[in-house]
Design a protein around this motif. Structure first.
Motif, short mmCIF file in Angstrom:
data_model
loop_
_atom_site.label_atom_id
_atom_site.label_comp_id
_atom_site.label_asym_id
_atom_site.label_seq_id
_atom_site.Cartn_x
_atom_site.Cartn_y
_atom_site.Cartn_z
N THR A 276 0.84 -1.21 0.00
CA THR A 276 0.00 0.00 0.00
C THR A 276 0.87 1.25 0.00
O THR A 276 0.61 2.21 -0.75
N LEU A 277 1.90 1.27 0.83
CA LEU A 277 2.79 2.44 0.89
C LEU A 277 3.52 2.63 -0.43
O LEU A 277 3.71 3.77 -0.89
N HIS A 278 3.92 1.53 -1.03
CA HIS A 278 4.57 1.63 -2.35
C HIS A 278 3.60 2.25 -3.36
O HIS A 278 4.00 3.11 -4.17
N HIS A 279 2.34 1.82 -3.31
CA HIS A 279 1.34 2.35 -4.25
C HIS A 279 1.11 3.84 -4.01
O HIS A 279 1.04 4.62 -4.99
N TYR A 280 1.01 4.24 -2.75
CA TYR A 280 0.81 5.67 -2.45
C TYR A 280 1.98 6.49 -2.99
O TYR A 280 1.78 7.63 -3.47
N ASP A 281 3.18 5.94 -2.91
CA ASP A 281 4.35 6.63 -3.44
C ASP A 281 4.27 6.74 -4.96
O ASP A 281 4.50 7.80 -5.54
N GLU A 282 3.89 5.63 -5.60
CA GLU A 282 3.85 5.60 -7.06
C GLU A 282 2.85 6.59 -7.64
O GLU A 282 3.08 7.17 -8.71
N ILE A 283 1.72 6.81 -6.96
CA ILE A 283 0.71 7.72 -7.49
C ILE A 283 0.88 9.14 -6.96
O ILE A 283 0.07 10.04 -7.26
N GLY A 284 1.92 9.35 -6.15
CA GLY A 284 2.21 10.68 -5.64
C GLY A 284 1.37 11.10 -4.45
O GLY A 284 1.37 12.28 -4.07
N LEU A 285 0.63 10.17 -3.85
CA LEU A 285 -0.20 10.52 -2.71
C LEU A 285 0.63 10.66 -1.44
O LEU A 285 0.38 11.55 -0.62
N LEU A 286 1.61 9.80 -1.26
CA LEU A 286 2.49 9.88 -0.10
C LEU A 286 3.91 9.54 -0.55
O LEU A 286 4.31 8.37 -0.58
N VAL A 287 4.65 10.55 -0.90
CA VAL A 287 6.03 10.37 -1.35
C VAL A 287 6.95 10.58 -0.15
O VAL A 287 6.92 11.64 0.49
N PRO A 288 7.73 9.57 0.22
CA PRO A 288 8.62 9.71 1.39
C PRO A 288 9.55 10.91 1.26
O PRO A 288 10.04 11.23 0.17
N GLY A 289 9.78 11.58 2.37
CA GLY A 289 10.61 12.78 2.34
C GLY A 289 12.08 12.49 2.21
O GLY A 289 12.87 13.40 1.89
N GLU A 290 12.47 11.26 2.43
CA GLU A 290 13.89 10.92 2.38
C GLU A 290 14.09 9.59 1.67
O GLU A 290 13.16 8.81 1.51
N ARG A 291 15.32 9.39 1.27
CA ARG A 291 15.76 8.09 0.75
C ARG A 291 17.10 7.74 1.41
O ARG A 291 17.93 8.61 1.67
N SER A 292 17.28 6.47 1.67
CA SER A 292 18.54 6.03 2.24
C SER A 292 19.61 6.05 1.14
O SER A 292 19.29 6.14 -0.05
N PRO A 293 20.89 5.97 1.50
CA PRO A 293 21.94 5.92 0.48
C PRO A 293 21.73 4.80 -0.52
O PRO A 293 22.14 4.90 -1.69
N ALA A 294 21.02 3.74 -0.08
CA ALA A 294 20.77 2.63 -0.99
C ALA A 294 19.48 2.84 -1.79
O ALA A 294 19.10 1.97 -2.59
N GLY A 295 18.80 3.99 -1.59
CA GLY A 295 17.59 4.28 -2.35
C GLY A 295 16.31 3.81 -1.71
O GLY A 295 15.23 3.88 -2.32
N HIS A 296 16.37 3.33 -0.46
CA HIS A 296 15.17 2.86 0.22
C HIS A 296 14.37 4.03 0.79
O HIS A 296 14.94 5.05 1.22
#
Length: 253
Positions: free
Chosen positions: A18-38
């Motif tokens: 669900t969180l991945h889907h929210y990110d993909e549609i721009g509804l909830l884009v995480p504010g950060e990414r880890s050095p590995a892109g997580h």
């Protein structure tokens, strides 16, 4: 402080997908990414997720949720007021649904097997289970109560309608008798008291004269019964009590 997608999914009660889907549609884009892109979620992301889940719980589609949250003119306080209003309306709706379910459960327990439409058609705004719990507490261990339950379980809508019609007809005739100043010890009053007893015996349980006397006392001692009969004619509760006692005396002397 930031959290992984797995941590957020766990304490928010949603799936990682669900969180991945929210990110993909721009509804909830995480504010950060880890050095590995997580994905990494901060406090602002969690606040947005909370609002997303609130609107989803209320049935809003995702595109409407996005529009509500991304409105540049939206005041955070207005969001809270809207959420409060929506939640209050939801609570009221759920309370009504819960009450309807409770009534249906109680009706089944009493043996009144009617649909909501049929119950309204038969009883109108009167609640046939209003005093059901109290009745079970007072008389639940008696054979009369058990017999009443057995009979009620067999009745159809037509049976309940016929029973109610008999009650209404009897009430109108007895009220007329009271208004005509017929004494409770008169033959007409005693005959109608006997009709009252036979109605109970026919529809609910065998009601011998001594039991009928006990009911008569309750019609005066219990304000709810007194109000019910007195609403048909002033003083009718006392009049009926005395007529029942006189009728019992003439049959048991």
């Amino acid at each position: 402080m930031s959290y992984s997608v797995g941590q957020v999914a766990a304490f928010a009660g949603v799936t990682v997908r669900t969180l991945h889907h929210y990110d993909e549609i721009g509804l909830l884009v995480p504010g950060e990414r880890s050095p590995a892109g997580h994905r990494r979620y901060g406090d602002a992301d969690l606040d947005r997720l909370q609002r997303i889940l609130f609107y989803r719980e209320l049935g809003f589609p995702l595109d409407e949720v996005a529009a509500l949250l991304d409105d540049p003119d939206a005041d955070p306080r207005a969001h809270l007021r809207r959420q409060h209003d929506l939640l209050t309306a939801r609570i009221e709706k759920l309370q009504k649904m819960a009450a309807a379910v409770e009534h249906a459960m109680e009706a089944r327990r009493m043996g009144i097997n009617l649909t909501p439409e049929e119950r309204f058609e038969v009883f109108g705004d009167k609640d046939p289970e209003q005093y059901a719990e109290e009745a079970e507490q007072r008389w639940g261990g008696t054979e009369a109560y058990a017999e009443s339950q057995r009979r009620a379980a067999r009745y159809t809508k037509a049976d309940w309608q016929r029973m109610k019609a008999e009650v209404d007809d009897w009430g109108e005739r007895y009220a007329a008798l009271v208004n005509e100043a017929e004494p409770p010890t008169g033959a007409r009053a005693m005959d109608m008291a006997e009709e009252h007893r036979q109605h109970i015996s026919t529809w609910f349980y065998d009601c011998p004269y001594e039991m009928h006397r006990g009911l008569a006392g309750m019609y005066m001692s219990d304000e709810r019964f007194k109000a019910f009969y007195d609403s048909m004619a002033p003083g009718m509760a006392r009049h009926l009590k005395e007529a029942i006692e006189a009728n019992a005396a003439r049959h048991t002397a």
